[in-house]
Design an enzyme around this catalytic site. Structure first.
Site, mmCIF file in Angstrom:
data_model
loop_
_atom_site.group_PDB
_atom_site.id
_atom_site.type_symbol
_atom_site.label_atom_id
_atom_site.label_comp_id
_atom_site.label_asym_id
_atom_site.label_seq_id
_atom_site.Cartn_x
_atom_site.Cartn_y
_atom_site.Cartn_z
ATOM 1 N N HIS A 100 0.650 -0.825 -0.321
ATOM 2 C CA HIS A 100 0.006 -0.115 -0.603
ATOM 3 C C HIS A 100 0.962 0.979 -0.244
ATOM 4 O O HIS A 100 2.127 1.001 0.632
ATOM 5 C CB HIS A 100 -1.308 0.178 0.872
ATOM 6 C CG HIS A 100 -0.240 -0.061 2.317
ATOM 7 N ND1 HIS A 100 0.436 -1.306 3.096
ATOM 8 C CD2 HIS A 100 0.191 0.074 3.255
ATOM 9 C CE1 HIS A 100 0.530 -1.331 4.406
ATOM 10 N NE2 HIS A 100 0.553 0.236 4.246
ATOM 11 N N HIS A 102 0.677 5.290 1.167
ATOM 12 C CA HIS A 102 0.868 5.865 1.817
ATOM 13 C C HIS A 102 0.172 7.037 1.207
ATOM 14 O O HIS A 102 1.583 7.606 0.847
ATOM 15 C CB HIS A 102 1.349 6.694 3.656
ATOM 16 C CG HIS A 102 1.037 5.319 4.441
ATOM 17 N ND1 HIS A 102 -0.044 5.414 5.388
ATOM 18 C CD2 HIS A 102 1.675 3.710 4.122
ATOM 19 C CE1 HIS A 102 0.300 4.035 6.503
ATOM 20 N NE2 HIS A 102 1.354 3.643 5.579
#
Length: 142
Positions: A100, A102
């Site tokens: 992922h 951020h």
């Protein structure tokens, strides 16, 4: 594969404040944000780390990151900049093993509030923050 919270969010079986979605990428607010608007972008297809993430999907994550960054700047969140961050592996503080990105909004002179945000990590009105970003990403309606 063990139970993955990000896969559950991607398939709709776990709740999240969704701000972005396309065919391959999903974006939602971090439940422990450093700053309001702190967004996580994930590939919908599970990839535990960068080694499992295809270059194509990695590129799509960063394209989505550019869109979220623009929305954070243009919306009432009024970010002056953003940090794009990938934690890859336990030693790099990755806590959810689904790749992922951020996207963290930053403001001039926010070093102290950012440091405080690293400790407190909360947004008191996540539904409103998500609505701000969704509206900005959708743009003016015709």
């Amino acid at each position: 594969m063990t139970e993955c919270i990000f896969c559950a969010i991607a398939d709709g079986s776990s709740p999240a404040h969704i701000v972005y979605e396309d065919t391959d990428i999903l974006g939602f607010l971090d439940i422990r944000p450093v700053r309001p608007g702190h967004t996580l972008l994930i590939p919908k297809k599970h990839a535990a780390d960068l080694a499992e993430l295809s270059p194509e999907l990695g590129g799509k994550l960063f394209v989505a990151g550019q869109s979220i960054a623009a929305a954070l700047r243009a919306s009432s969140i009024a970010a002056d900049g953003v940090n794009l961050l990938v934690n890859d592996g336990r030693a790099a503080f990755q806590s959810v093993f689904h790749s992922h990105l951020h996207v963290v909004p930053r403001h001039h002179g926010d070093k102290l509030t950012l440091a405080r945000g690293l400790l407190t990590r909360r947004d008191n009105d996540m539904p409103a923050t998500a609505a701000i970003l969704r509206a900005q990403l959708e743009g003016p309606r015709r």
